[in-house]
Design an enzyme around this catalytic site. Structure first.
Site, PDB file in Angstrom:
ATOM      1  N   HIS A   1      27.264 -33.873  34.493  1.00  0.00           N
ATOM      2  CA  HIS A   1      27.434 -32.423  34.632  1.00  0.00           C
ATOM      3  C   HIS A   1      28.074 -31.832  33.375  1.00  0.00           C
ATOM      4  O   HIS A   1      27.696 -30.754  32.910  1.00  0.00           O
ATOM      5  CB  HIS A   1      28.295 -32.140  35.868  1.00  0.00           C
TER       6      HIS A   1
ATOM      7  N   GLU B   1      25.488 -31.541  30.707  1.00  0.00           N
ATOM      8  CA  GLU B   1      24.614 -30.385  30.968  1.00  0.00           C
ATOM      9  C   GLU B   1      25.213 -29.112  30.392  1.00  0.00           C
ATOM     10  O   GLU B   1      24.534 -28.318  29.735  1.00  0.00           O
ATOM     11  CB  GLU B   1      24.386 -30.235  32.469  1.00  0.00           C
TER      12      GLU B   1
ATOM     13  N   GLU C   1      35.797 -24.481  37.257  1.00  0.00           N
ATOM     14  CA  GLU C   1      34.695 -24.641  38.203  1.00  0.00           C
ATOM     15  C   GLU C   1      35.083 -25.598  39.322  1.00  0.00           C
ATOM     16  O   GLU C   1      34.817 -25.332  40.505  1.00  0.00           O
ATOM     17  CB  GLU C   1      33.459 -25.172  37.453  1.00  0.00           C
TER      18      GLU C   1
END
Length: 428
Positions: free
Chosen positions: A65, A68, A140
């Site tokens: 992640h 990404e 996040e």
């Protein structure tokens, strides 16, 4: 280059594996006004421990992640701004087993394809940018901590697959993200972001020959990585000790999640897709709004409209998650156990319900055929053979109640179960 025909639908899929290993799939849709392209990487959150040329490597949770995010962070340009200038919408997401980068556009297809291929295949990593990204992802992760559905989902998976890569959120934790260093990012990219470990799927308004020429020319300008021997290591320890984990959050009603871990052997390719569709129909036969069992649970106020279920069938694991907000959590668990136990014996009696659910699912597929985004979302190029929405419909049409019964018994006979309950913070 080869063409796979779907004569019933007057559709075709063009497949071309380039000299550098990148496989390109193009499904033209005459009459469509938009085009969607997805560049997929066969690399996800569970790929943390692996061997490259015989050397074993373990990386921090959340690195797929993290990578990404880093792909969008360039030295002298903003990727989203480039897409916006052409009128395209772009996005990316990381799952347990894949990372996908995509755009949808009504114009400037060549320009957008170049943007997509270049920003993913030409990385820019620095120590400063890696450190700065940690703070962004920490925010996040902290946001996810307050998301009830997210917490319930990942806690049940952690209980189903303890001490494994599945036991941690796809984004990782604040602690594991802090462990990620520049060298980790570079190693992950060089190991997995290789043409032979990627696929490009394009559908909608597209001239296949012209698009293929653009892609081939784009790839000619990029160096081909040296060959490597990659071995993924995903060892999931069996957890048969069933228990109800309880924790407290700010909820109006308890939220209960039940997980079923599949321990049977799932076939690969199209047979694996048949398995997945059969299990989905199995759950619909007992837990859709048309089901007698669902209706009774609803009338007894054990479930309401918040009830949902999902089934994940991925590389090296498969599981089901069922959950609901309920004022009767103990009854919910008891009744769900009772229904699940009787499925293998009762499913053979649901002939008319099977026909109804099969036709309803077929209608959903037909509706998705009118959306290039839905078509691209259903496509899978990483299971040994390409699978399109038309392949799924063919499998569904051939599926019998006997098939569903056999697959349901295979899944449920070896499945292990776990429960997670979120209660209000002031309940003792």
């Amino acid at each position: 280059m080869k063409t796979i025909d779907y004569p019933i639908y007057n559709e075709k899929l063009i497949v071309n594996k380039l000299s550098n290993g990148l496989t390109v799939y193009i499904q033209p849709k005459p009459g469509f006004n938009k085009t969607t392209a997805v560049l997929g990487v066969n690399y996800g959150a569970i790929d943390r421990t692996f061997q490259v040329n015989g050397k074993k490597i373990t990386q921090p949770a959340g690195i797929a992640h993290f990578l990404e995010h880093k792909m969008f962070d360039k030295q002298d340009y903003d990727v989203f701004e480039l897409f916006n200038k052409t009128g395209a919408r772009s996005n990316a997401y990381t799952s347990f087993t894949t990372t996908n980068y995509l755009f949808s556009t009504a114009e400037s297809l060549k320009e957008n394809l170049d943007i997509l291929l270049d920003f993913v295949q030409i990385p820019y990593f620095t120590q400063e940018k890696v450190q700065r990204e940690k703070g962004i992802i920490d925010q996040e992760i902290n946001m996810y901590q307050n998301d009830l559905d997210n917490q319930a989902y990942f806690k049940i998976i952690a209980n189903l697959y303890p001490d494994s890569a599945l036991a941690t959120d796809i984004a990782g934790t604040v602690k594991t993200v802090d462990q990620i260093q520049l060298a980790d990012v570079q190693l992950a990219y060089n190991t997995f972001y290789r043409p032979e470990n990627m696929s490009l799927f394009i559908t909608g308004k597209v001239d296949p020959q012209l698009a293929m020429t653009w892609i081939v020319n784009n790839q000619k300008n990029k160096a081909t990585p040296q060959p490597q021997v990659l071995q993924r290591e995903n060892n999931f320890v069996e957890n048969s000790q069933e228990h109800v984990e309880q924790f407290k959050m700010d909820v109006a009603r308890p939220k209960v999640t039940i997980g079923l871990r599949g321990n049977d052997l799932v076939p690969t390719g199209r047979d694996g897709l048949k398995y997945e569709i059969a299990i989905s129909i199995m759950f619909d036969l007992f837990f859709s709004e048309n089901a007698v069992e669902y209706d009774k649970l609803y009338r007894d106020e054990i479930i309401d409209d918040s009830f949902s279920w999902e089934f994940e069938n991925e590389r090296s694991f498969h599981f089901a998650v069922l959950g609901c907000d309920t004022k009767k959590p103990a009854d919910f668990i008891k009744q769900m156990h009772s229904i699940i136990r009787m499925i293998p014996n009762q499913i053979v009696n649901k002939t008319s319900e099977f026909i109804l659910q099969k036709n309803e699912l077929l209608g959903n597929y037909i509706e998705m055929m009118d959306s290039e985004e839905a078509i691209s979302g259903q496509f899978d190029g990483f299971i040994g053979e390409p699978v399109t929405i038309y392949d799924e419909v063919a499998i569904l049409n051939e599926l019998t109640l006997a098939d569903v019964t056999a697959i349901a018994k295979s899944f449920l006979s070896k499945a292990t179960m776990q429960e997670v309950m979120i209660r209000a913070a002031d309940n003792d």
